[in-house]
Enzyme design. Sequence first.
Site, PDB file in Angstrom:
ATOM      1  N   LYS A   1       1.026  -1.267  -0.008  1.00 41.80           N
ATOM      2  CA  LYS A   1      -0.138   0.450   0.381  1.00 41.80           C
ATOM      3  C   LYS A   1       1.181   1.635   0.191  1.00 41.80           C
ATOM      4  CE  LYS A   1      -4.378  -1.115   2.762  1.00 41.80           C
ATOM      5  NZ  LYS A   1      -4.576  -2.095   2.415  1.00 41.80           N
TER       6      LYS A   1
ATOM      7  N   TRP B   1       4.769   1.694  -0.420  1.00 47.17           N
ATOM      8  CA  TRP B   1       4.920   1.587  -1.722  1.00 47.17           C
ATOM      9  C   TRP B   1       4.554   1.474  -3.237  1.00 47.17           C
ATOM     10  CZ3 TRP B   1      10.035   2.977  -0.956  1.00 47.17           C
ATOM     11  CH2 TRP B   1      10.735   2.697   0.595  1.00 47.17           C
TER      12      TRP B   1
ATOM     13  N   ASN C   1      19.283   4.535   6.655  1.00 48.55           N
ATOM     14  CA  ASN C   1      20.574   3.196   7.750  1.00 48.55           C
ATOM     15  C   ASN C   1      19.337   3.551   9.632  1.00 48.55           C
ATOM     16  OD1 ASN C   1      21.030   1.461   8.714  1.00 48.55           O
ATOM     17  ND2 ASN C   1      23.171   1.305   7.879  1.00 48.55           N
ATOM     18  N   PHE C   2      19.214   2.833   9.912  1.00 51.99           N
ATOM     19  CA  PHE C   2      19.062   2.578  11.470  1.00 51.99           C
ATOM     20  C   PHE C   2      17.447   2.341  11.338  1.00 51.99           C
ATOM     21  CE2 PHE C   2      23.871   3.674  11.525  1.00 51.99           C
ATOM     22  CZ  PHE C   2      23.895   2.098  12.076  1.00 51.99           C
ATOM     23  N   LEU C   3      16.846   2.239  10.461  1.00 47.85           N
ATOM     24  CA  LEU C   3      14.878   3.297  10.722  1.00 47.85           C
ATOM     25  C   LEU C   3      14.617   1.821  11.389  1.00 47.85           C
ATOM     26  CD1 LEU C   3      11.916   3.243   9.468  1.00 47.85           C
ATOM     27  CD2 LEU C   3      11.898   1.759   7.716  1.00 47.85           C
TER      28      LEU C   3
ATOM     29  N   THR D   1      19.357  -0.781   2.727  1.00 45.04           N
ATOM     30  CA  THR D   1      19.262  -2.303   2.548  1.00 45.04           C
ATOM     31  C   THR D   1      18.176  -2.975   2.698  1.00 45.04           C
ATOM     32  OG1 THR D   1      20.617  -2.190   4.011  1.00 45.04           O
ATOM     33  CG2 THR D   1      21.504  -3.067   1.706  1.00 45.04           C
TER      34      THR D   1
ATOM     35  N   LEU E   1      26.610  -0.209   5.995  1.00 46.92           N
ATOM     36  CA  LEU E   1      26.352  -0.715   7.334  1.00 46.92           C
ATOM     37  C   LEU E   1      25.433  -1.271   7.757  1.00 46.92           C
ATOM     38  CD1 LEU E   1      28.353   2.026   9.132  1.00 46.92           C
ATOM     39  CD2 LEU E   1      29.867  -0.321   7.990  1.00 46.92           C
TER      40      LEU E   1
HETATM   41  C1  LIG Z   1      11.469  -1.915   9.900  1.00 46.85           C
HETATM   42  C2  LIG Z   1      10.509  -1.555  11.689  1.00 46.85           C
HETATM   43  C3  LIG Z   1      10.609   0.106  10.987  1.00 46.85           C
HETATM   44  C4  LIG Z   1       8.990  -1.723   9.697  1.00 46.85           C
HETATM   45  O1  LIG Z   1       8.044  -0.610  10.864  1.00 46.85           O
HETATM   46  P1  LIG Z   1       6.438  -1.465  11.334  1.00 46.85           P
HETATM   47  O2  LIG Z   1       5.702  -0.861  12.860  1.00 46.85           O
HETATM   48  O3  LIG Z   1       6.636  -3.455  11.313  1.00 46.85           O
HETATM   49  O4  LIG Z   1       6.046  -1.823   9.936  1.00 46.85           O
HETATM   50  P2  LIG Z   1       4.110  -0.371   9.526  1.00 46.85           P
HETATM   51  O5  LIG Z   1       2.885  -0.360  10.044  1.00 46.85           O
HETATM   52  O6  LIG Z   1       5.283   1.068  10.203  1.00 46.85           O
HETATM   53  O7  LIG Z   1       4.352   0.309   7.751  1.00 46.85           O
HETATM   54  C5  LIG Z   1       4.371  -0.971   6.735  1.00 46.85           C
HETATM   55  C6  LIG Z   1       5.406  -0.642   5.482  1.00 46.85           C
HETATM   56  O8  LIG Z   1       6.525  -0.543   6.020  1.00 46.85           O
HETATM   57  C7  LIG Z   1       7.126  -1.311   5.541  1.00 46.85           C
HETATM   58  N1  LIG Z   1       8.757  -1.937   5.286  1.00 46.85           N
HETATM   59  C8  LIG Z   1       8.800  -2.191   6.428  1.00 46.85           C
HETATM   60  N2  LIG Z   1       9.993  -2.518   6.485  1.00 46.85           N
HETATM   61  C9  LIG Z   1      10.357  -2.243   5.880  1.00 46.85           C
HETATM   62  C10 LIG Z   1      12.032  -2.544   5.782  1.00 46.85           C
HETATM   63  N3  LIG Z   1      13.245  -2.726   6.971  1.00 46.85           N
HETATM   64  N4  LIG Z   1      12.093  -1.045   5.097  1.00 46.85           N
HETATM   65  C11 LIG Z   1      11.578  -0.053   4.322  1.00 46.85           C
HETATM   66  N5  LIG Z   1       9.999  -0.839   4.596  1.00 46.85           N
HETATM   67  C12 LIG Z   1       9.877  -1.327   4.960  1.00 46.85           C
HETATM   68  C13 LIG Z   1       6.444  -2.466   4.710  1.00 46.85           C
HETATM   69  O9  LIG Z   1       6.776  -2.994   3.500  1.00 46.85           O
HETATM   70  C14 LIG Z   1       5.257  -1.339   4.760  1.00 46.85           C
HETATM   71  O10 LIG Z   1       4.543  -1.160   3.766  1.00 46.85           O
HETATM   72  P3  LIG Z   1       3.802  -1.550   2.367  1.00 46.85           P
HETATM   73  O11 LIG Z   1       2.223  -1.176   3.210  1.00 46.85           O
HETATM   74  O12 LIG Z   1       3.941  -0.929   1.558  1.00 46.85           O
HETATM   75  O13 LIG Z   1       4.016  -2.646   2.576  1.00 46.85           O
HETATM   76  C15 LIG Z   1      10.170  -2.347  11.899  1.00 46.85           C
HETATM   77  O14 LIG Z   1       9.594  -3.510  11.703  1.00 46.85           O
HETATM   78  C16 LIG Z   1      11.167  -2.367  12.958  1.00 46.85           C
HETATM   79  O15 LIG Z   1      11.814  -0.935  13.562  1.00 46.85           O
HETATM   80  N6  LIG Z   1      12.316  -3.023  12.690  1.00 46.85           N
HETATM   81  C17 LIG Z   1      13.050  -3.415  13.387  1.00 46.85           C
HETATM   82  C18 LIG Z   1      14.053  -2.800  12.659  1.00 46.85           C
HETATM   83  C19 LIG Z   1      14.668  -2.893  11.530  1.00 46.85           C
HETATM   84  O16 LIG Z   1      14.817  -4.265  11.138  1.00 46.85           O
HETATM   85  N7  LIG Z   1      15.349  -2.420  10.087  1.00 46.85           N
HETATM   86  C20 LIG Z   1      15.603  -2.010   9.349  1.00 46.85           C
HETATM   87  C21 LIG Z   1      16.704  -2.396   8.851  1.00 46.85           C
HETATM   88  S1  LIG Z   1      16.675  -3.348   7.265  1.00 46.85           S
END
Ligand SMILES: CC(C)(COP(=O)(O)OP(=O)(O)OC[C@H]1O[C@@H](n2cnc3c(N)ncnc32)[C@H](O)[C@@H]1OP(=O)(O)O)[C@@H](O)C(=O)NCCC(=O)NCCS
Length: 455
Positions: free
Chosen positions: A37, A39, A167-169, A203, A455
């Site tokens: 939704k 992306w 990075n560091f999302l 990444t 990283l």
């Molecule tokens: C990655 C993270 C921030 C996603 O947050 P979330 O609460 O799971 O997802 P949200 O409900 O806020 O958002 C969902 C959307 O984010 C997208 N998304 C999930 N992980 C993502 C990532 N790593 N990068 C970019 N987009 C991402 C999903 O595909 C979704 O979009 P879509 O509807 O187009 O598919 C969370 O899971 C997290 O903090 N994980 C641990 C750290 C981590 O893995 N960070 C990424 C390192 S690469």
Amino acid sequence: MSDEQKKLEDLLKQLQLNNGNGPKINAEPVRGTNDFKFWKTQPVTSLEEEVTEEGPIDKPKKPEDISDKTLPMLAEFEWTTVDIEDNEQLEDVFVLLNENYVEDRDSEFRFNYTKEFFKWALKCPGWNKDWNVGVRVKNTGKLIAFISAIPVTLRVRSNIIKSVEINFLCVHKQLRAKRLAPVLIKEITRRVNKTDIWQALYTGGAILPSPIATCRYTHRPLNWNKLCDVGFTALPSNSTNAEMVAKYTLPKVTATPGLRVMEEKDIEETLRLFNRYQERFELVQNFTKEEFHHWFLGGLDSTSSKDSNVIYSYVIEDKDGKITDFFSFYSLPFSILNHSVHKDLGIGYLFYYASDADFNYAERYNEEATSKLKKRLDLIIRDACILANNSKMDVFNALTSQDNALFLDDLKFGSGDGFLNFYLFNYKAFPIHGGLLSNKSNDVEKRSNLGIVML
Ligand SMILES: CC(C)(COP(=O)(O)OP(=O)(O)OC[C@H]1O[C@@H](n2cnc3c(N)ncnc32)[C@H](O)[C@@H]1OP(=O)(O)O)[C@@H](O)C(=O)NCCC(=O)NCCS
């Protein structure tokens, strides 16, 4: 109040009461069949699309076309620009990442980020304070989400692209699956666009639209007994511990003549060698001299102890004083949770390297060129493992990118469970080989055309 907001309020209450230690709610994103939704509204290549031409996706825009205002945020939260030079604010980022960033399935290990690591990873030349974006709970100040960007110059085949690396999302575990990540991504995009940068590299383990390359993680045990003790690795059923120790034991002394720590005076010559080596790859980061200095010699500041070193860089100087090779690795340890003896696990990550071993051959895949480079990489990366082991690292990780497939098997790197996908934002590119065959084993013959390490 909408249902979504009500749910969020409830979660927020728990978050405040529990201060992060309570029951884990929605620890993993809940997702059915993903129709992306978010992306599908972004300038990225869709999964089913076949790229026919490389280049930016959006029509050119100007910074003044981009809003000056931060994106709307739910009333309970507020945007914050995290000042990473302020120790207290940096501490908030550690706490968020150390407790909520990528974690193993059984929650036995956690990344142990340090001030030195962040200084190295985020304060590179040209870094922008505005690109360390956080979200705080309004009435407690607790940091519950973070995303960062750093400036990079990319080369995708022959095109040079002014870009950022994201990075560091991270979103706090108790606030997952609430669509906060898209808001963070849009806000960092806005801030980056305001500086006239329109492309990004990022990444992730997750499959999103659409990876330009996929690599696999590989691991070379250095301290078998400890890795086994802490449950990082398991003893194969047909082996004994003694056999495994014998298999992975390395000498204390390196074998490459002329190997020494890289110094300030080596920067220019090493950068020239590195640039020439990188020409073979289809996606690379171009470093200025200043950036090269930062990324390869910039791990410590005057307040750091030697134990907190982050980046380890070495050169090989021949008897005429010429630098023929260089390699580097960085340290990012895990904390071990709930173990009576061991509190941390040292982890080394192979970073960049270069060698002139195949420079005399016009064709990278020429048999003789391959054999010379393979022999050289076997020698120097084995030394990298020895040096990592001597620096108290317990395992050495590498991806299947670069020319790594040439040495991974011989040097006893085992394929891991993890894959890393590389993405470009607002740029269509033909796929880039990540060093894997279709059965996900190492492609020893073609290796990888990806020359960037994130990283
Ligand atoms: C990655 C993270 C921030 C996603 O947050 P979330 O609460 O799971 O997802 P949200 O409900 O806020 O958002 C969902 C959307 O984010 C997208 N998304 C999930 N992980 C993502 C990532 N790593 N990068 C970019 N987009 C991402 C999903 O595909 C979704 O979009 P879509 O509807 O187009 O598919 C969370 O899971 C997290 O903090 N994980 C641990 C750290 C981590 O893995 N960070 C990424 C390192 S690469």
